[in-house]
Design a protein around this motif. Structure first.
Motif, PDB file in Angstrom:
ATOM      1  N   THR A   1      -3.501   2.858  11.573  1.00 22.32           N
ATOM      2  CA  THR A   1      -2.856   3.311  10.344  1.00 22.32           C
ATOM      3  C   THR A   1      -2.286   2.092   9.632  1.00 22.32           C
ATOM      4  O   THR A   1      -1.559   1.298  10.230  1.00 22.32           O
ATOM      5  CB  THR A   1      -1.729   4.313  10.661  1.00 22.32           C
ATOM      6  OG1 THR A   1      -2.287   5.430  11.342  1.00 22.32           O
ATOM      7  CG2 THR A   1      -1.035   4.775   9.395  1.00 22.32           C
ATOM      8  N   ILE A   2      -2.612   1.961   8.375  1.00 20.37           N
ATOM      9  CA  ILE A   2      -2.123   0.839   7.578  1.00 20.37           C
ATOM     10  C   ILE A   2      -0.814   1.283   6.924  1.00 20.37           C
ATOM     11  O   ILE A   2      -0.788   2.223   6.145  1.00 20.37           O
ATOM     12  CB  ILE A   2      -3.158   0.427   6.505  1.00 20.37           C
ATOM     13  CG1 ILE A   2      -4.496   0.095   7.160  1.00 20.37           C
ATOM     14  CG2 ILE A   2      -2.637  -0.756   5.704  1.00 20.37           C
ATOM     15  CD1 ILE A   2      -5.619  -0.122   6.177  1.00 20.37           C
ATOM     16  N   SER A   3       0.252   0.565   7.248  1.00 25.66           N
ATOM     17  CA  SER A   3       1.566   1.025   6.808  1.00 25.66           C
ATOM     18  C   SER A   3       2.143   0.266   5.620  1.00 25.66           C
ATOM     19  O   SER A   3       3.154   0.689   5.061  1.00 25.66           O
ATOM     20  CB  SER A   3       2.553   0.955   7.975  1.00 25.66           C
ATOM     21  OG  SER A   3       2.621  -0.371   8.455  1.00 25.66           O
ATOM     22  N   ASN A   4       1.544  -0.867   5.237  1.00 27.77           N
ATOM     23  CA  ASN A   4       2.082  -1.613   4.105  1.00 27.77           C
ATOM     24  C   ASN A   4       0.957  -2.361   3.387  1.00 27.77           C
ATOM     25  O   ASN A   4      -0.114  -2.570   3.952  1.00 27.77           O
ATOM     26  CB  ASN A   4       3.213  -2.557   4.551  1.00 27.77           C
ATOM     27  CG  ASN A   4       2.746  -3.562   5.575  1.00 27.77           C
ATOM     28  OD1 ASN A   4       1.831  -4.344   5.318  1.00 27.77           O
ATOM     29  ND2 ASN A   4       3.387  -3.550   6.754  1.00 27.77           N
ATOM     30  N   PRO A   5       1.203  -2.778   2.154  1.00 25.15           N
ATOM     31  CA  PRO A   5       0.166  -3.470   1.372  1.00 25.15           C
ATOM     32  C   PRO A   5      -0.330  -4.766   2.013  1.00 25.15           C
ATOM     33  O   PRO A   5      -1.500  -5.103   1.915  1.00 25.15           O
ATOM     34  CB  PRO A   5       0.833  -3.736   0.028  1.00 25.15           C
ATOM     35  CG  PRO A   5       1.910  -2.717  -0.076  1.00 25.15           C
ATOM     36  CD  PRO A   5       2.382  -2.481   1.329  1.00 25.15           C
ATOM     37  N   ARG A   6       0.555  -5.479   2.654  1.00 22.15           N
ATOM     38  CA  ARG A   6       0.144  -6.736   3.297  1.00 22.15           C
ATOM     39  C   ARG A   6      -0.886  -6.464   4.387  1.00 22.15           C
ATOM     40  O   ARG A   6      -1.917  -7.146   4.457  1.00 22.15           O
ATOM     41  CB  ARG A   6       1.358  -7.440   3.878  1.00 22.15           C
ATOM     42  CG  ARG A   6       0.981  -8.708   4.597  1.00 22.15           C
ATOM     43  CD  ARG A   6       2.164  -9.403   5.197  1.00 22.15           C
ATOM     44  NE  ARG A   6       1.693 -10.522   5.995  1.00 22.15           N
ATOM     45  CZ  ARG A   6       2.410 -11.090   6.911  1.00 22.15           C
ATOM     46  NH1 ARG A   6       3.628 -10.666   7.166  1.00 22.15           N
ATOM     47  NH2 ARG A   6       1.923 -12.092   7.592  1.00 22.15           N
ATOM     48  N   SER A   7      -0.617  -5.499   5.229  1.00 22.91           N
ATOM     49  CA  SER A   7      -1.575  -5.147   6.291  1.00 22.91           C
ATOM     50  C   SER A   7      -2.895  -4.693   5.688  1.00 22.91           C
ATOM     51  O   SER A   7      -3.965  -5.014   6.207  1.00 22.91           O
ATOM     52  CB  SER A   7      -1.012  -4.035   7.174  1.00 22.91           C
ATOM     53  OG  SER A   7       0.110  -4.478   7.870  1.00 22.91           O
ATOM     54  N   MET A   8      -2.816  -3.927   4.608  1.00 24.34           N
ATOM     55  CA  MET A   8      -4.034  -3.451   3.961  1.00 24.34           C
ATOM     56  C   MET A   8      -4.875  -4.629   3.475  1.00 24.34           C
ATOM     57  O   MET A   8      -6.083  -4.666   3.689  1.00 24.34           O
ATOM     58  CB  MET A   8      -3.701  -2.538   2.777  1.00 24.34           C
ATOM     59  CG  MET A   8      -4.936  -1.997   2.079  1.00 24.34           C
ATOM     60  SD  MET A   8      -4.560  -0.880   0.716  1.00 24.34           S
ATOM     61  CE  MET A   8      -4.010  -2.032  -0.527  1.00 24.34           C
TER      62      MET A   8
ATOM     63  N   SER B   1       0.503   6.191   4.396  1.00 27.07           N
ATOM     64  CA  SER B   1      -0.622   5.420   4.915  1.00 27.07           C
ATOM     65  C   SER B   1      -1.409   4.823   3.744  1.00 27.07           C
ATOM     66  O   SER B   1      -1.657   5.494   2.743  1.00 27.07           O
ATOM     67  CB  SER B   1      -1.533   6.328   5.735  1.00 27.07           C
ATOM     68  OG  SER B   1      -2.737   5.669   6.034  1.00 27.07           O
ATOM     69  N   PHE B   2      -1.800   3.591   3.903  1.00 32.26           N
ATOM     70  CA  PHE B   2      -2.590   2.910   2.885  1.00 32.26           C
ATOM     71  C   PHE B   2      -4.088   2.951   3.205  1.00 32.26           C
ATOM     72  O   PHE B   2      -4.871   2.305   2.517  1.00 32.26           O
ATOM     73  CB  PHE B   2      -2.112   1.462   2.738  1.00 32.26           C
ATOM     74  CG  PHE B   2      -0.796   1.320   2.037  1.00 32.26           C
ATOM     75  CD1 PHE B   2      -0.747   1.099   0.670  1.00 32.26           C
ATOM     76  CD2 PHE B   2       0.395   1.427   2.735  1.00 32.26           C
ATOM     77  CE1 PHE B   2       0.461   0.977   0.010  1.00 32.26           C
ATOM     78  CE2 PHE B   2       1.610   1.297   2.091  1.00 32.26           C
ATOM     79  CZ  PHE B   2       1.649   1.078   0.725  1.00 32.26           C
TER      80      PHE B   2
ATOM     81  N   GLN C   1       6.138   7.133   7.053  1.00 32.53           N
ATOM     82  CA  GLN C   1       5.654   6.153   6.081  1.00 32.53           C
ATOM     83  C   GLN C   1       4.301   6.572   5.520  1.00 32.53           C
ATOM     84  O   GLN C   1       3.482   7.148   6.227  1.00 32.53           O
ATOM     85  CB  GLN C   1       5.492   4.792   6.750  1.00 32.53           C
ATOM     86  CG  GLN C   1       6.790   4.062   6.973  1.00 32.53           C
ATOM     87  CD  GLN C   1       6.498   2.657   7.482  1.00 32.53           C
ATOM     88  OE1 GLN C   1       5.646   2.481   8.326  1.00 32.53           O
ATOM     89  NE2 GLN C   1       7.227   1.687   6.950  1.00 32.53           N
TER      90      GLN C   1
END
Length: 126
Positions: free
Chosen positions: A75-82, A4-5, A2
């Motif tokens: 590691t930020i894996s999606n926009p929501r987590s970011m 990373s953001f 995936q």
């Protein structure tokens, strides 16, 4: 694998904290000139120099703190987590910035109060 953001999070975080720090500093130190002139009894050169030193310290302290808390360990894996991580980082920094703003205001008012108390005329005793 995936994407990373994290890089995108840093690219959002840095301009936001820098811009807000500049805006707060600009507003605070533009308006604090009046306090400095009052504290230094109209001595414009001393008031301007002191105000600039306070401003420089404000930038160093706050931008330094912004960089210090910038690290995102996971590691930020999606926009929501970011967005969730960024809201915590930026929100925490804004709280810090607000505290520093009020600390500076306290110092300005304290300096003004001390300055006024030193220039009070002595009471006449009959």
């Amino acid at each position: 694998m995936q994407p990373s953001f994290n890089f995108f999070a840093y690219m959002i975080y840095l301009p936001v904290v820098t811009a807000v720090t500049w805006l707060v500093a600009y507003t605070l130190f533009k308006n604090s000139k009046v306090f400095m002139l009052d504290i230094f009894h109209g001595n414009q050169e001393l008031a301007a120099a002191t105000n600039k030193l306070f401003e420089t310290g404000f930038y160093l302290l706050n931008i330094g703190f912004a960089f210090w808390i910038m690290k995102i360990a996971e590691t930020i894996s999606n926009p929501r987590s970011m967005m969730e991580i960024l809201s915590g980082r930026i929100g925490g920094f804004f709280i810090w910035l607000g505290i520093m703003l009020f600390l500076n205001l306290y110092l300005f008012f304290r300096g003004r109060r001390i300055s006024k108390s030193k220039t009070k005329p002595l009471p006449i005793v009959s």
